[in-house]
Design an enzyme around this catalytic site. Structure first.
Site, short mmCIF file in Angstrom:
data_model
loop_
_atom_site.label_atom_id
_atom_site.label_comp_id
_atom_site.label_asym_id
_atom_site.label_seq_id
_atom_site.Cartn_x
_atom_site.Cartn_y
_atom_site.Cartn_z
N HIS A 32 1.11 -1.33 -0.15
CA HIS A 32 -0.09 -0.41 -0.05
C HIS A 32 0.95 1.28 0.08
O HIS A 32 0.01 2.73 -0.47
CB HIS A 32 -0.86 0.11 1.07
CG HIS A 32 -2.77 0.79 1.03
ND1 HIS A 32 -2.48 1.56 0.12
CD2 HIS A 32 -3.21 0.40 1.46
CE1 HIS A 32 -4.01 1.96 0.26
NE2 HIS A 32 -4.34 1.39 0.77
N ASP B 278 -2.45 1.72 -4.63
CA ASP B 278 -3.56 1.65 -4.23
C ASP B 278 -4.20 1.33 -4.18
O ASP B 278 -4.58 0.50 -5.39
CB ASP B 278 -4.18 3.45 -4.70
CG ASP B 278 -3.92 3.89 -5.70
OD1 ASP B 278 -4.75 3.14 -6.64
OD2 ASP B 278 -3.79 4.67 -6.49
#
Length: 480
Positions: free
Chosen positions: A450, A454
């Site tokens: 992350h 995204d």
């Protein structure tokens, strides 16, 4: 000059006396102590004369055979098997032993002709780079630098006499830290069976013994109002059956591949994961594979679904290159990989390994199937090399081949994404006009880093990958 002549004459006379004295005593063996020394002093010089005694001395040169640098930053290996013992004669390129690092198995071969004089490590012992593996006595002094004494070749390059057993039996033995060389096989041609492993384990750690039967007596109740009756045998409740197990806990060190897993998974904990799951309708792909299966088998390859999954992932990575990238430890730079080296998590007798198919973007579905066949054969034999296990850029884990629908895969650093494929299930699904039809459904679970990826990017990639599998004809437009 006269003095020197006198000295020589005295020395000659003394030698004759000593030899004559020894001949009179007869032959004897001097086990300990130095040889006798005679000292003669003269005005000109002092002369020493030492008597001789015989002892056996090796005529050859004993050379330390050292473990050289294997590469890939490996500092230590585990000795898995010796192919020689002390006193054996070896020639150049004869196999000495097999060692295992945290990345691959390597066979060490001899560089010299000679006799093995000493083994420095036991099986399963850890040897460090630069340490001596064996001493070899040679007939003549070596030419060149004696420090480079190890010839390294892949473990698969030699065909050694090893115990015969199936991969399942080898895995059972490895899980219980049993050496196959210590097990007597009862199968055909001495093949070791699963029952042989279980029997050997029972002898080592204890086995379930016969039941202990405990009879519970039944009390007899009598009152004054009732006349005594003849006692009749009364059957009590069923006997209590108790298992008796004898055995001891045992502690074993982690092997090379397990150590590598500890290192990799510990590093993976530093990566912030996020997950994304979806389902894929593989009905058309199942139909296409059934049409191509016989053609592939005629060309020597068993066609599975995995080559299609890998090729579809490569086509998706062309559109989303950030998923085929890596980040440095400080996460200050990201490197976009030009080659799609897609790894496949594989369950092997050594544990979980992730070999990868190189340059998938340039391979056809059939080419991928051929490469998977090679990797699976090496994995089952425990002979995957370093080249096959390094350089991956993206990974798929086919957990569905064992069971399960969803998973939470762990990213392999420095990669940034991984996918886990569930089993294919036959389920009812609605089609046009509210009709229900049989569909082949597979669930997929993605994990991504992350810090650089995204959720929207992961979702779009998954949708594209799913569209290629739900409509395999769409892949034809982008195949190279």
């Amino acid at each position: 000059m006269a003095a020197m002549t006198s000295v020589r004459s005295s020395l000659t006379t003394l030698r004759r006396l000593v030899v004559s004295h020894r001949l009179q005593q007869g032959p004897r063996l001097q086990a300990l102590g130095p040889a006798p020394v005679v000292h003669i002093s003269t005005p000109l010089t002092s002369i020493h004369w030492r008597g001789f005694r015989s002892s056996h001395v090796a005529s050859g040169h004993v050379l330390p055979f050292k473990l050289s640098d294997i590469g890939e930053g490996i500092l230590e290996v585990t000795v898995k098997e010796w192919y020689v013992k002390e006193g054996d004669r070896v020639s150049q390129f004869d196999s000495i032993c097999e060692v295992q690092s945290d990345k691959a198995s390597v066979t060490i071969a001899s560089r010299y002709d000679g006799v093995i004089r000493k083994l420095y490590y036991d099986v399963d012992a850890v040897a460090h780079v630069g340490s001596t593996l064996v001493d070899i006595e040679t007939d003549k002094a070596p030419e060149g630098d004696p420090e480079e004494d190890v010839v390294e070749t892949p473990a698969m390059s030699y065909n050694h006499e090893k115990p015969q057993a199936t991969p399942a039996v080898r895995r059972l033995a490895m899980e219980n830290n049993i050496k196959l060389s210590e097990v007597v096989g009862t199968g055909k041609d001495g093949r070791i069976l699963k029952e042989d492993i279980i029997s050997f384990l029972a002898k080592q750690t204890g086995a379930i013994l016969p039941y202990e039967v405990q009879n519970i007596p039944t009390p007899v109740i009598s009152t004054p109002d009732t006349p005594p009756k003849e006692e009749t045998p009364v059957t009590g409740p069923p006997a209590i059956l108790r298992h008796i197990f004898s055995g001891e806990d045992r502690t074993a060190p982690l092997n090379g591949f397990q150590k590598a897993m500890v290192k990799t998974m510990s590093a993976a904990l530093k990566t912030p994961h996020f997950g994304y799951c979806d389902e894929v309708d593989l009905t058309q792909l199942v139909r296409l594979r059934s049409e191509l299966k016989d053609l592939a088998e005629s060309r020597g390859v068993k066609l599975s679904y995995m080559p299609f999954f890998i090729k579809a992932a490569s086509l998706g990575l062309l559109q989303f290159p950030v998923l085929n990238a890596s980040v440095d430890e400080s996460c200050q730079n990201i490197t976009f990989k030009a080659s799609h080296n897609i790894g496949l998590a594989m369950d092997t007798p050594q544990g979980l390994l992730v070999p990868n198919v190189k340059s998938v973007q340039a391979l056809s579905v059939f080419d991928i199937a051929v490469e998977l066949k090679r990797l699976q054969a090496l994995g089952s034999a425990g002979q995957l090399g370093t080249a096959d296990l390094t350089g991956g850029t993206f990974t798929l884990s086919n957990i569905g081949s064992i069971g399960g629908t969803y998973a939470k895969p762990v990213i392999l650093p420095p990669e940034v994404a991984i996918g886990a494929l569930g089993k294919i299930q036959v389920l009812p699904r609605f089609i046009s006009r509210d009709e229900i039809a049989k569909a082949y459904i597979m669930n997929v679970s993605w994990s991504a880093d992350h810090r650089v990826i995204d959720g929207a990017t992961m979702s779009r990639f998954s949708n594209l990958w799913r569209s290629f599998l739900e409509n395999p004809a769409a892949m034809v437009l982008d195949l190279k």
